[in-house]
Design a protein around this motif. Structure first.
Motif, short mmCIF file in Angstrom:
data_model
loop_
_atom_site.label_atom_id
_atom_site.label_comp_id
_atom_site.label_asym_id
_atom_site.label_seq_id
_atom_site.Cartn_x
_atom_site.Cartn_y
_atom_site.Cartn_z
N ASN A 55 8.00 -0.79 -9.76
CA ASN A 55 8.23 -2.01 -10.53
C ASN A 55 9.40 -2.82 -9.98
OD1 ASN A 55 6.46 -2.30 -13.16
ND2 ASN A 55 6.68 -0.13 -12.66
N LYS A 56 10.43 -2.09 -9.49
CA LYS A 56 11.59 -2.78 -8.93
C LYS A 56 11.18 -3.51 -7.64
CE LYS A 56 16.33 -1.32 -8.48
NZ LYS A 56 17.10 -0.15 -8.12
N ASN A 57 10.44 -2.79 -6.79
CA ASN A 57 10.08 -3.36 -5.49
C ASN A 57 9.04 -4.48 -5.61
OD1 ASN A 57 11.62 -1.25 -4.71
ND2 ASN A 57 10.04 -0.14 -3.58
N CYS A 58 8.19 -4.40 -6.64
CA CYS A 58 7.03 -5.31 -6.67
C CYS A 58 7.23 -6.54 -7.55
CB CYS A 58 5.79 -4.57 -7.14
SG CYS A 58 5.29 -3.30 -5.97
N ALA A 59 8.28 -6.56 -8.39
CA ALA A 59 8.40 -7.67 -9.35
C ALA A 59 8.44 -9.03 -8.65
CB ALA A 59 9.63 -7.47 -10.23
N ALA A 60 9.34 -9.19 -7.67
CA ALA A 60 9.47 -10.51 -7.02
C ALA A 60 8.19 -10.88 -6.25
CB ALA A 60 10.71 -10.53 -6.13
N TYR B 62 -2.92 -5.95 -16.40
CA TYR B 62 -2.12 -5.13 -15.48
C TYR B 62 -2.13 -3.68 -15.91
CZ TYR B 62 1.38 -5.69 -19.15
OH TYR B 62 2.01 -5.67 -20.36
N ASP B 63 -2.15 -2.79 -14.93
CA ASP B 63 -2.06 -1.35 -15.20
C ASP B 63 -0.76 -1.09 -15.97
OD1 ASP B 63 -3.13 1.47 -13.67
OD2 ASP B 63 -1.13 1.51 -14.56
N SER B 64 -0.82 -0.20 -16.96
CA SER B 64 0.37 0.02 -17.79
C SER B 64 1.56 0.51 -16.96
CB SER B 64 0.06 1.00 -18.93
OG SER B 64 -0.35 2.23 -18.39
N PHE C 162 4.36 -2.45 -15.51
CA PHE C 162 4.85 -3.23 -16.66
C PHE C 162 5.72 -4.41 -16.25
CE2 PHE C 162 6.96 0.91 -16.17
CZ PHE C 162 8.17 0.50 -15.64
N CYS C 163 6.19 -4.45 -14.98
CA CYS C 163 6.98 -5.61 -14.54
C CYS C 163 6.15 -6.89 -14.63
CB CYS C 163 7.50 -5.41 -13.11
SG CYS C 163 6.20 -5.39 -11.87
N ALA C 164 4.82 -6.74 -14.76
CA ALA C 164 3.95 -7.94 -14.81
C ALA C 164 4.16 -8.72 -16.11
CB ALA C 164 2.49 -7.52 -14.69
N GLN C 165 4.46 -8.02 -17.23
CA GLN C 165 4.48 -8.73 -18.52
C GLN C 165 5.58 -9.81 -18.58
OE1 GLN C 165 2.09 -8.43 -21.14
NE2 GLN C 165 3.18 -10.28 -21.78
#
Ligand code: UDP
Length: 442
Positions: free
Chosen positions: A83-88, A109-111, A114-117
């Protein structure tokens, strides 16, 4: 409605694990058949094969992950890094899709992503969480942390379910979660709060009481859409090459005689347990098909010598593969038992084929699933320890003893219920219609 859906565009954000990829692609296939156009956003590590799905658009985002992180035992740590690497990159990717498509009806989004929300909130898009675990997992990880002991069993009639809840509640409250575990749990719960709906790959009749309990605490609409693998059955999403030779071997075995052994795509088994597993299988005298993945140190000197010795000892009675066509294997008439890590996909695949299970859960929701299997549905036995004598005895209890017959009968009853549930006008189809309406209207 149909016309409206044809112009509806869903973006599906997947995570990197095999079981999660399967469920996301199956869901996408069904939504596409209902008229939605689909964009799949996936990580670079373990990317799916776009050529299998020419009707979808695939976009990959950088994840900065390494293969070795995938076999790490620290799943919360891995999920946090994802989640940290993919958010941006995910934010940039969604902005780009918005510019080129003008319209996104919903981002599912897959649970674990969660960075997607917060990103979709920021972009003014509806987010929908896809849970590839059971509704019970949802209850444990999202509702229980807010409850006390009395609340956690209130409203449940089944004593087995009450016992399971209490056991889980105490395990959760006595656990010392890691920093990553706490962080991931909180981010997960926050995402759920702003999510416009939750999709669960389960079947209502398996989890009725749990679902009504969740509804007491979570106002978000929940769509129970499983078993996804039965609704989108033809796709092969395996990240490894399936060894189909095992089917010819199964064809030569007696009905219900084979125990199929697979611990999913992530669970790590130490050297001693692999040795005990091998000799437990050998001593059981039962035919077996064993998935021994390359990531279980396969290819090293000691595993090669173990496998050679085992092959010498069991001859034609055993068959070992690196990866199996699992759904086909479970549906094969020769398979009479499944020794499993109790991942949720494996659990529902086994239920749909009426195969009783031998449970060896490793972590996370696998422990809940094993309790469901052994104590609530009573379609399996728990392997109490991984010592060869115990393995041999438990295999015999499941595969040859009277006790195993009763368990198999209950597994066959659940299979029938699942088949009825899947019939055209059954609950799954209503749930999918509800989901399609929800996506088109948000
Ligand atoms: N699987 C497979 N072949 C194998 C082992 C597993 O096709 O040899 C598939 C299995 O059918 C299931 C998925 O991999 O769909 C594993 O998902 P699960 O949730 O059971 O476990 P995980 O790998 O996520 O721990």
């Amino acid at each position: 409605m149909e016309e409206q859906q044809k112009s509806s565009h869903v973006v599906l954000v997947m995570v990197t694990f095999q079981g999660h990829i399967n469920a996301a692609l199956q869901l996408a296939t069904i939504l596409h058949s209902k008229g939605f156009s689909i964009t799949i956003v996936h990580l670079e590590l373990n990317s799916p094969k776009p050529s299998n799905y020419p009707e979808f658009t695939f976009v990959s985002i950088p994840d900065n992950l390494t293969e070795s992180q995938l076999s790490d035992k620290d799943i919360p740590g891995l999920v946090r890094s994802v989640n940290k690497n993919c958010a941006a990159p995910l934010q940039r990717c969604l902005e780009k899709i918005l510019h080129s498509h003008h319209h996104i009806s919903a981002v599912i989004y897959d649970s674990f992503m969660f960075c997607a929300q917060p990103i979709v909130d920021d972009l003014g898009l509806p987010g929908v969480t896809l849970c590839t675990h059971s509704a019970l997992g949802l209850l444990f990880y999202h509702v229980f942390p807010q409850l006390n002991e009395k609340d956690c069993i209130s409203g449940l009639e089944s004593p087995e379910l009450q016992a399971l809840q209490l056991q889980g509640f105490h395990a959760l409250s006595s656990q010392n979660p890691t920093e990553a575990g706490l962080e991931v749990g909180a981010a997960f719960a926050n995402a759920l709060k702003s999510s416009s709906a939750i999709i669960v790959n389960s079947m209502e009749f398996l989890e009725l009481e749990v679902l009504s309990k969740i509804k007491q605490y979570l106002p978000t609409p929940i769509f129970i859409v499983g078993p996804l693998h039965k609704l989108a059955p033809t796709m092969c999403n395996s990240l490894c090459t399936e060894d189909n030779k095992c089917i010819s071997w199964l064809n030569k075995q007696a009905p219900k005689s084979v125990i199929y052994v697979s611990f999913g795509s992530i669970a790590n088994i130490d050297k001693q347990e692999l040795i005990e597993t091998a000799w437990g299988l050998s001593n059981s005298k039962q035919p077996f098909l064993w998935v021994f993945r390359p990531s279980m140190d396969r290819g090293s000197e000691w595993t090669e010598s173990l496998l050679n010795e085992l092959e010498e000892s069991v001859g034609e009675r055993g068959f070992i593969v690196k990866w199996a066509p699992q759904k086909e294997v479970l549906a094969h008439a020769a398979v009479g038992g499944f020794w499993s890590h109790c991942g949720w996909n494996s659990t529902i695949e086994s239920i749909c084929e009426g195969v009783p299970m031998l449970c060896r859960p490793f972590f996370g929701d696998q422990i809940l699933n094993a309790c469901y299997i052994c104590n609530v549905w009573k379609i399996g036995l728990e392997l109490q320890n991984q010592e060869r004598g115990n393995i041999e005895r438990t295999i015999k209890r499941l595969m040859v003893d009277m006790e195993g017959n009763y368990i198999r009968k209950r597994a066959m009853d659940l299979k029938e219920k699942a088949a009825f549930y899947l019939m055209e006008d059954g609950s799954t189809s209503c749930s999918f219609d509800g989901l399609a309406k929800h996506i088109s209207s948000v």
